[in-house]
Design an enzyme around this catalytic site. Structure first.
Site, PDB file in Angstrom:
ATOM      1  N   GLU A 108       0.800  -1.240   0.000  1.00  0.00           N
ATOM      2  CA  GLU A 108       0.000   0.000   0.000  1.00  0.00           C
ATOM      3  C   GLU A 108       0.824   1.277   0.000  1.00  0.00           C
ATOM      4  O   GLU A 108       0.571   2.180   0.793  1.00  0.00           O
ATOM      5  CB  GLU A 108      -0.971  -0.023   1.189  1.00  0.00           C
ATOM      6  CG  GLU A 108      -1.887  -1.231   1.140  1.00  0.00           C
ATOM      7  CD  GLU A 108      -2.809  -1.349   2.352  1.00  0.00           C
ATOM      8  OE1 GLU A 108      -2.732  -0.518   3.262  1.00  0.00           O
ATOM      9  OE2 GLU A 108      -3.612  -2.306   2.388  1.00  0.00           O
TER      10      GLU A 108
ATOM     11  N   GLU B  11      -6.457 -10.518  -1.548  1.00  0.00           N
ATOM     12  CA  GLU B  11      -7.319 -10.262  -0.370  1.00  0.00           C
ATOM     13  C   GLU B  11      -8.777 -10.128  -0.814  1.00  0.00           C
ATOM     14  O   GLU B  11      -9.516  -9.266  -0.318  1.00  0.00           O
ATOM     15  CB  GLU B  11      -6.875  -8.989   0.372  1.00  0.00           C
ATOM     16  CG  GLU B  11      -5.418  -9.002   0.783  1.00  0.00           C
ATOM     17  CD  GLU B  11      -4.964  -7.750   1.535  1.00  0.00           C
ATOM     18  OE1 GLU B  11      -5.828  -6.959   1.975  1.00  0.00           O
ATOM     19  OE2 GLU B  11      -3.753  -7.569   1.678  1.00  0.00           O
TER      20      GLU B  11
ATOM     21  N   ASP C  34     -12.506  -9.810  -1.424  1.00  0.00           N
ATOM     22  CA  ASP C  34     -13.848  -9.837  -0.848  1.00  0.00           C
ATOM     23  C   ASP C  34     -14.710  -8.866  -1.645  1.00  0.00           C
ATOM     24  O   ASP C  34     -14.195  -7.919  -2.256  1.00  0.00           O
ATOM     25  CB  ASP C  34     -13.875  -9.560   0.663  1.00  0.00           C
ATOM     26  CG  ASP C  34     -13.106  -8.330   1.103  1.00  0.00           C
ATOM     27  OD1 ASP C  34     -12.890  -7.420   0.285  1.00  0.00           O
ATOM     28  OD2 ASP C  34     -12.730  -8.274   2.292  1.00  0.00           O
TER      29      ASP C  34
ATOM     30  N   HIS D 293     -10.397  -5.716  -2.777  1.00  0.00           N
ATOM     31  CA  HIS D 293     -11.494  -5.446  -1.843  1.00  0.00           C
ATOM     32  C   HIS D 293     -12.551  -4.639  -2.602  1.00  0.00           C
ATOM     33  O   HIS D 293     -12.497  -3.413  -2.645  1.00  0.00           O
ATOM     34  CB  HIS D 293     -10.989  -4.641  -0.639  1.00  0.00           C
ATOM     35  CG  HIS D 293     -10.019  -5.377   0.215  1.00  0.00           C
ATOM     36  ND1 HIS D 293     -10.398  -6.470   0.968  1.00  0.00           N
ATOM     37  CD2 HIS D 293      -8.700  -5.189   0.448  1.00  0.00           C
ATOM     38  CE1 HIS D 293      -9.338  -6.912   1.637  1.00  0.00           C
ATOM     39  NE2 HIS D 293      -8.301  -6.166   1.329  1.00  0.00           N
TER      40      HIS D 293
ATOM     41  N   ASN E  13       2.124  -5.253  -3.127  1.00  0.00           N
ATOM     42  CA  ASN E  13       0.700  -5.527  -2.889  1.00  0.00           C
ATOM     43  C   ASN E  13      -0.052  -4.223  -2.621  1.00  0.00           C
ATOM     44  O   ASN E  13       0.415  -3.377  -1.856  1.00  0.00           O
ATOM     45  CB  ASN E  13       0.604  -6.443  -1.645  1.00  0.00           C
ATOM     46  CG  ASN E  13      -0.770  -7.037  -1.408  1.00  0.00           C
ATOM     47  OD1 ASN E  13      -1.325  -7.674  -2.299  1.00  0.00           O
ATOM     48  ND2 ASN E  13      -1.312  -6.858  -0.210  1.00  0.00           N
TER      49      ASN E  13
HETATM   50  O1  G3I Z   1      -5.112  -7.534  18.689  1.00  0.00           O
HETATM   51  C1  G3I Z   1      -5.979  -6.511  19.191  1.00  0.00           C
HETATM   52  C2  G3I Z   1      -6.683  -7.006  20.433  1.00  0.00           C
HETATM   53  O2  G3I Z   1      -5.727  -7.225  21.431  1.00  0.00           O
HETATM   54  C3  G3I Z   1      -7.709  -5.969  20.873  1.00  0.00           C
HETATM   55  O3  G3I Z   1      -8.445  -6.471  21.949  1.00  0.00           O
HETATM   56  C4  G3I Z   1      -8.653  -5.624  19.726  1.00  0.00           C
HETATM   57  C5  G3I Z   1      -9.623  -4.513  20.101  1.00  0.00           C
HETATM   58  O4  G3I Z   1     -10.099  -3.843  18.962  1.00  0.00           O
HETATM   59  O5  G3I Z   1      -7.897  -5.186  18.615  1.00  0.00           O
HETATM   60  C6  G3I Z   1      -7.000  -6.183  18.139  1.00  0.00           C
HETATM   61  O6  G3I Z   1      -6.294  -5.704  17.027  1.00  0.00           O
HETATM   62  C7  G3I Z   1      -7.043  -5.581  15.831  1.00  0.00           C
HETATM   63  C8  G3I Z   1      -6.481  -6.561  14.799  1.00  0.00           C
HETATM   64  O7  G3I Z   1      -7.116  -6.358  13.551  1.00  0.00           O
HETATM   65  C9  G3I Z   1      -6.664  -8.011  15.205  1.00  0.00           C
HETATM   66  O8  G3I Z   1      -8.025  -8.314  15.290  1.00  0.00           O
HETATM   67  C10 G3I Z   1      -6.918  -4.167  15.347  1.00  0.00           C
HETATM   68  O9  G3I Z   1      -7.583  -3.296  16.241  1.00  0.00           O
HETATM   69  C11 G3I Z   1      -7.501  -4.035  13.957  1.00  0.00           C
HETATM   70  O10 G3I Z   1      -7.195  -2.730  13.466  1.00  0.00           O
HETATM   71  C12 G3I Z   1      -6.901  -5.068  13.033  1.00  0.00           C
HETATM   72  O11 G3I Z   1      -7.520  -4.923  11.775  1.00  0.00           O
HETATM   73  C13 G3I Z   1      -6.846  -5.528  10.696  1.00  0.00           C
HETATM   74  C14 G3I Z   1      -6.444  -4.478   9.672  1.00  0.00           C
HETATM   75  O12 G3I Z   1      -5.838  -5.103   8.556  1.00  0.00           O
HETATM   76  C15 G3I Z   1      -5.485  -3.475  10.277  1.00  0.00           C
HETATM   77  O13 G3I Z   1      -4.905  -2.667   9.312  1.00  0.00           O
HETATM   78  C16 G3I Z   1      -7.774  -6.544  10.057  1.00  0.00           C
HETATM   79  O14 G3I Z   1      -7.992  -7.622  10.983  1.00  0.00           O
HETATM   80  C17 G3I Z   1      -7.170  -7.095   8.767  1.00  0.00           C
HETATM   81  O15 G3I Z   1      -8.136  -7.851   8.081  1.00  0.00           O
HETATM   82  C18 G3I Z   1      -6.756  -5.932   7.877  1.00  0.00           C
HETATM   83  O16 G3I Z   1      -6.158  -6.467   6.732  1.00  0.00           O
HETATM   84  C19 G3I Z   1      -5.740  -5.510   5.748  1.00  0.00           C
HETATM   85  C20 G3I Z   1      -4.504  -6.054   5.085  1.00  0.00           C
HETATM   86  O17 G3I Z   1      -3.516  -6.345   6.047  1.00  0.00           O
HETATM   87  C21 G3I Z   1      -3.967  -5.087   4.061  1.00  0.00           C
HETATM   88  N1  G3I Z   1      -4.984  -4.709   3.102  1.00  0.00           N
HETATM   89  C22 G3I Z   1      -6.239  -4.235   3.667  1.00  0.00           C
HETATM   90  C23 G3I Z   1      -6.790  -5.245   4.664  1.00  0.00           C
HETATM   91  C24 G3I Z   1      -8.125  -4.784   5.207  1.00  0.00           C
HETATM   92  O18 G3I Z   1      -8.003  -3.608   5.959  1.00  0.00           O
END
Ligand code: G3I
Length: 302
Positions: A127, A235, A237, A206, A169
């Site tokens: 990104e 990725e 969806d 996405h 990516n």
């Molecule tokens: O691990 C913490 C946990 O300890 C806490 O209790 C909880 C409370 O909100 O948050 C948890 O962390 C979260 C993490 O996912 C694990 O679930 C983060 O807040 C959350 O921001 C994070 O989101 C991820 C996101 O990337 C962050 O940028 C998504 O799961 C994940 O699907 C998403 O994936 C990205 C790709 O890496 C790159 N391309 C876009 C894609 C979608 O955004």
């Protein structure tokens, strides 16, 4: 064939999913994931904040949980991601200039050493381009270390693990007419011309109402492949999970010989980062959605 992975394998491709380590105790989840998919991407566990929470102190606990589950179940692994403006640990966010550049290099070396020879494709840089019509790089602490940060990341990665395919990516780069797509194309063309080691381009895919699927995606994949790189859908969806749109995406990949495979970004809708979009192939109870059948039929050749 009766599963997505086996159906994709008929043409030498894979069909993968993102796996979240926190869900590996859910047997509905693991049953579907193990049955249907033959490639795995860690949804968050191989990112910078997870793998190097303190500078120089690497932690692969969660990453290895995903990696080991995948390999023990016979799946290949895509590595995601080594250099990114997002999900940086606090110590990295506070760095700039040559200190940040060195930290990026150290991070790539540390993570790739742990998985040396074990990762099919690495998303080396994620990104790095701005949204909108500028065609510019995204402003970030990494970008401010100098415009060459991306090629430095790729050269570092090649030296660290020569066996891995090295990917760039990004998202909103599927529509050929978009400025962001053209900017990424110009970078990859330049890298190939100058011998910067890049092997593949990942199209996150996405798709939603703001950035919908467009049938020129196939042109995009073909044009990148013609530069001499592999392409992958990394990725996927789709908001609302239209079976027709899912089939179109599958057919676009199948039409391009250098399209390595497709990864969907989660198993059930409830596993998605956008659950309100119901964008995936399985319902929350684990049953197959109509889009699942559309994808399977497309992979089976019609
Ligand atoms: O691990 C913490 C946990 O300890 C806490 O209790 C909880 C409370 O909100 O948050 C948890 O962390 C979260 C993490 O996912 C694990 O679930 C983060 O807040 C959350 O921001 C994070 O989101 C991820 C996101 O990337 C962050 O940028 C998504 O799961 C994940 O699907 C998403 O994936 C990205 C790709 O890496 C790159 N391309 C876009 C894609 C979608 O955004």
């Amino acid at each position: 064939e009766s599963t997505l992975g086996a159906a994709a394998a008929q043409s030498g491709r894979y069909f993968g999913t993102a796996i979240a380590s926190g869900r590996l105790g859910d047997s509905t989840y693991t049953t579907i994931a193990n049955r249907e998919f033959n490639s795995v991407t860690a949804e968050n566990e191989m990112k910078i904040d997870a793998t190097e929470p303190q500078r120089g102190q690497f932690n692969f606990t969660a990453a290895d949980r995903v990696y080991n589950w995948a390999v023990q179940n016979g799946k290949q692994v895509r590595g995601h991601t080594l250099a990114w403006h997002s999900q940086q640990p606090g110590w990295m966010q506070s760095l700039s200039g040559s200190a940040l550049r060195q930290a990026m290099i150290g991070h790539i070396n540390g993570v790739m050493a742990h998985y040396k020879g074990k990762i099919a494709q690495w998303d080396v840089v994620n990104e790095a381009f701005a949204d909108g019509s500028s065609g510019a790089r995204r402003d970030s602490n990494l970008q401010r270390t100098g415009n060459d940060w991306i090629e430095v990341a790729f050269r570092t990665a090649r030296a660290a693990d020569p066996a891995a395919k090295l990917c760039y990516n990004d998202y909103n780069v599927e529509n050929w007419t978009w400025a962001k797509t053209q900017a990424m194309y110009a970078m990859v063309r330049d890298f190939k011309q100058r011998g910067v080691p890049i092997d593949c381009v990942g199209f996150q895919s996405h798709f939603n109402n703001d950035s919908p699927y467009n049938s020129n995606f196939r042109t995009t994949l073909q044009n990148f492949a013609a530069l001499g790189v592999d392409v992958a859908i990394t990725e996927l969806d789709i908001q609302g999970a239209s079976g027709t749109t899912y089939a179109n995406v599958v057919n676009d990949c199948l039409a391009v010989s250098r399209c390595l495979g497709i990864t969907v970004w989660g198993v059930r809708d409830s596993d998605s980062w956008r659950p309100q979009h119901s964008p995936l192939l399985f319902n929350n109870d684990g049953s197959k959605k109509p889009a699942y059948t559309s994808v399977l039929n497309a992979l089976n050749g019609g």
